[in-house]
Design a protein around this motif. Structure first.
Motif, PDB file in Angstrom:
ATOM      1  N   UNK A  59       0.836  -1.200   0.000  1.00 46.08           N
ATOM      2  CA  UNK A  59       0.000   0.000   0.000  1.00 46.08           C
ATOM      3  C   UNK A  59       0.870   1.250   0.000  1.00 46.08           C
ATOM      4  N   UNK A  60       1.985   1.171   0.756  1.00 47.95           N
ATOM      5  CA  UNK A  60       2.906   2.309   0.779  1.00 47.95           C
ATOM      6  C   UNK A  60       3.517   2.535  -0.602  1.00 47.95           C
ATOM      7  N   UNK A  61       3.873   1.420  -1.270  1.00 54.01           N
ATOM      8  CA  UNK A  61       4.447   1.529  -2.615  1.00 54.01           C
ATOM      9  C   UNK A  61       3.437   2.143  -3.584  1.00 54.01           C
ATOM     10  N   UNK A  62       2.148   1.772  -3.431  1.00 57.38           N
ATOM     11  CA  UNK A  62       1.127   2.356  -4.315  1.00 57.38           C
ATOM     12  C   UNK A  62       1.041   3.868  -4.109  1.00 57.38           C
ATOM     13  N   UNK A 118      -5.520   5.409  -0.098  1.00 63.30           N
ATOM     14  CA  UNK A 118      -4.441   4.437   0.092  1.00 63.30           C
ATOM     15  C   UNK A 118      -3.782   4.641   1.447  1.00 63.30           C
ATOM     16  N   UNK A 119      -3.701   5.908   1.908  1.00 61.53           N
ATOM     17  CA  UNK A 119      -3.127   6.198   3.216  1.00 61.53           C
ATOM     18  C   UNK A 119      -3.931   5.502   4.317  1.00 61.53           C
ATOM     19  N   UNK A 120      -5.271   5.583   4.218  1.00 60.17           N
ATOM     20  CA  UNK A 120      -6.125   4.924   5.203  1.00 60.17           C
ATOM     21  C   UNK A 120      -5.895   3.415   5.188  1.00 60.17           C
ATOM     22  N   UNK A 158     -11.883   1.063  11.452  1.00 59.62           N
ATOM     23  CA  UNK A 158     -12.503   2.280  10.888  1.00 59.62           C
ATOM     24  C   UNK A 158     -11.784   2.799   9.644  1.00 59.62           C
ATOM     25  N   UNK A 159     -10.427   2.920   9.661  1.00 61.28           N
ATOM     26  CA  UNK A 159      -9.782   3.481   8.457  1.00 61.28           C
ATOM     27  C   UNK A 159     -10.038   2.653   7.206  1.00 61.28           C
ATOM     28  N   UNK A 160     -10.267   1.335   7.365  1.00 67.13           N
ATOM     29  CA  UNK A 160     -10.417   0.478   6.177  1.00 67.13           C
ATOM     30  C   UNK A 160     -11.602   0.874   5.295  1.00 67.13           C
TER      31      UNK A 160
END
Lengths: 305, 345
Positions: free
Chosen positions: A53-56, A77-79, A108-110
């Protein structure tokens, strides 16, 4: 990497702080699991997902200009990253059963991230439609960015061959004529020699715009090689194609191109040739087109020597 | 080592950085290639690029070329590079190319000044009754980036003669490899007469074009330029690549006897093992180089002079025609008669 950090310092910094805050919260509330309780498959699965996710996020920030779509995609993507990060943390750190907030941090962030991402992709779709509108006359039905021409905003020879194959099949199925026109700038080497190769490239880019203006919406144009442009004219018979080729030629002949350095006019003339597709493949058609051009160019001085 | 006077090797710094390497660098930069990535592995640094008089080795040039080809990732690279290298900016020698009396004089100048104009692939000019032929001999590293170098070399000659005549000339170009996908580049840069899957890379032109008088360069000025160019070539510290030097020595020896490794090493002023080491440094072996000379000699005799198998076998010091046919097949993948048929077609 430095420019990426500078450009998105706020976003990346906030993400870094939040991730750290979660880590600190976990450490202060819980304690380390002993090594034998570590579940390696979970660590690899959840940690790996967080890293991806960080790479994206980095790829999105690196490849896109700022704007609404980029904002939504990177927030979403950060969430997701945050949620997976918290998920990974509880593989290492055990929290007492009384602590409830870790489930909230995880779950929650998902959905929020998913919602933002969906919104971002929805706007991306509209953005893409707008870009497609700008790419009209340069491609149809498929895109392959690796075949874009590095000099002009057109497709190159390989792009042409693939579009030509499609156009030939379509013309055969619909029993419609397909004409292919080639345009070659006279004495283009002279421009390169007199004004430099950079100026030559600028001439090609200017010509691209000129030719695009002179085509119909369903025509396609490519840069074959050097100063040679090829146009696919679907549903066009020989007579109409001849008229169009002449119109394109006179557009180039009357084009007032001005040198970038001192505004000096560089006169341009060109030579054109065309073929109408028969029952053949693209390689054969290109060969016929090339011979037609060679015939049309037939330098008068060659026989003299 | 006195016999290797004025011969450059893979690691001899002879190529002026601001000439052909700079042309390649400019081309890559104009296409948005990152300079750091372009220079990776070349042992060159950005601040050296503007140093006057800096020279690089053929090995460095190869590395730069490998990088450039990979990063540009476009089949037009060799042709655009070829367009930019002649007549170059070598002072009097370039001036002589520009003001040549005839195409023949220009091509002669190109072959004598090969260390300047074409340091990795040396051109050879051969004339028969009807045609002038150009083919190329590796100087330092056989086969490496061969297609790129051949495309560039032919484009350069084609563009130069076009500039001299102010019109396209009917060069016929033949290539030893199968037709690549980017055939349109060949059409654009090398004209209509192009054939692939041939026994060797070469181009030829009817003789009348070689001797057709070109207008410029008459009188005293031209004479002075020619003298200066000659002086410049005589002062060059290196004039031949090691493999090119060996090629010429083998070719001359072949006219008299079968060249043996010990004899050749002695003529080069070194021991057999010294020669072996030097060949290994250039990524080749004695047998490969000898076969190369015999192959190209046989091709010339068969294609351009219509010699029989027996005559070619005798000239190459091969026992009999049957043996020659076997060797020939091994070198080119074709029987001599197949080659004759292909040539006439």
């Amino acid at each position: 990497m430095k420019t990426l950090l500078q450009l998105h310092a706020m976003k990346l910094g906030a993400l870094f702080l939040l991730a750290n805050a979660a880590l600190v919260a976990f450490l202060s509330a819980g304690d380390f699991k002993p090594l034998e309780l570590w579940s390696w498959s979970d660590i690899i699965g959840e940690g790996g997902t967080a890293l991806l996710a960080l790479a994206w996020i980095i790829l999105v920030l690196k490849s896109r200009p700022a704007g609404l779509v980029t904002q939504l995609l990177s927030l979403g993507l950060g969430c997701l990253f945050f949620s997976w990060w918290v998920d990974t943390l509880d593989e290492f750190i055990r929290l007492p059963a009384s602590v409830q907030w870790d489930h909230w941090l995880e779950s929650i962030p998902m959905p929020v991230g998913m919602l933002l991402l969906t919104l971002g992709i929805f706007h991306w779709h509209h953005e893409q439609l707008a870009i497609n509108q700008q790419m009209v006359k340069r491609e149809k039905a498929f895109r392959e960015h690796r075949l874009f021409d590095p000099v002009t905003p057109l497709g190159g020879a390989e792009y042409l061959k693939q579009h030509l194959d499609l156009a030939l099949v379509e013309a055969r199925q619909q029993r419609l004529p397909l004409a292919v026109v080639i345009l070659d700038i006279d004495d283009f080497n002279r421009i390169n020699h007199q004004h430099g190769f950079q100026e030559g490239d600028a001439v090609l880019r200017a010509l691209t715009q000129l030719l695009l203006l002179n085509l119909r919406t369903h025509d396609l144009i490519f840069r074959l090689a050097g100063d040679r442009f090829v146009m696919l004219l679907p549903n066009t018979g020989e007579q109409q194609a001849t008229t169009m080729a002449q119109a394109l030629k006179s557009a180039v002949d009357h084009f007032a191109y001005h040198n970038q350095q001192n505004g000096e006019r560089i006169p341009l003339t060109c030579c054109s040739a065309l073929v109408v597709a028969k029952d053949e493949n693209s390689a054969h058609l290109m060969e016929r087109l090339h011979l037609a051009l060679a015939h049309a160019k037939q330098p008068p001085r060659l026989q003299r020597a | 080592m006195s016999a290797l006077h004025r011969v450059y090797e893979l690691d001899t710094p002879i190529i002026p950085l601001h000439q052909q390497p700079a042309a390649l660098i400019d081309l890559a930069l104009a296409r948005g290639v990152n300079l750091d990535r372009l220079l990776r592995g070349t042992r060159l640094f950005q601040d050296q690029l503007l140093e006057p008089g800096r020279r690089i080795t053929p090995d460095q040039f190869y590395q730069l070329m490998d990088n450039g080809i990979r990063l540009l990732d476009n089949p037009d690279t060799a042709f655009l590079f070829g367009q930019r290298i002649l007549p170059g900016h070598y002072g009097a020698v370039s001036e002589q190319l520009r003001q040549a009396h005839t195409l023949h004089e220009a091509l002669e100048c190109l072959t004598t000044g090969a260390a300047l104009f074409s340091p990795l692939l040396a051109p050879r000019l051969v004339l028969d009754d009807h045609y002038g032929y150009l083919f190329w001999v590796d100087t330092c590293r056989p086969g490496h980036q061969r297609r790129f170098l051949v495309e560039a070399a032919m484009t350069a000659v084609y563009a130069l003669s076009r500039q001299l005549f102010a019109s396209k000339l009917p060069w016929e170009c033949r290539f030893s490899y199968p037709q690549p996908r980017h055939i349109e580049q060949y059409w654009l840069h090398l004209g209509e007469q192009i054939r692939f899957d041939q026994a060797m890379d070469m181009m030829r032109i009817p003789r009348q074009y070689l001797h057709h008088p070109l207008t410029p360069g008459s009188g005293l000025t031209a004479q002075m330029i020619r003298q200066q160019a000659q002086g410049q070539l005589q002062q060059l510290s290196h004039i031949q690549g090691f493999l090119q030097h060996l090629y010429l020595l083998l070719e001359t020896t072949l006219k008299v006897e079968n060249p043996r490794q010990e004899r050749i090493a002695a003529q080069l002023g070194m021991s057999t093992s010294g020669l072996k080491r030097l060949l290994k440094k250039h990524h080749t072996s004695y047998q490969q180089q000898l076969d190369q000379v015999r192959k190209l000699t046989a091709l010339q005799l068969i294609q351009w002079k219509q010699f029989s198998n027996e005559d070619v076998a005798r000239l190459l010091h091969i026992n009999d025609a049957a043996n020659f046919r076997r060797c020939f097949k091994r070198w080119t993948g074709l029987a001599p008669n197949q080659l004759r048929a292909q040539w006439v077609k």
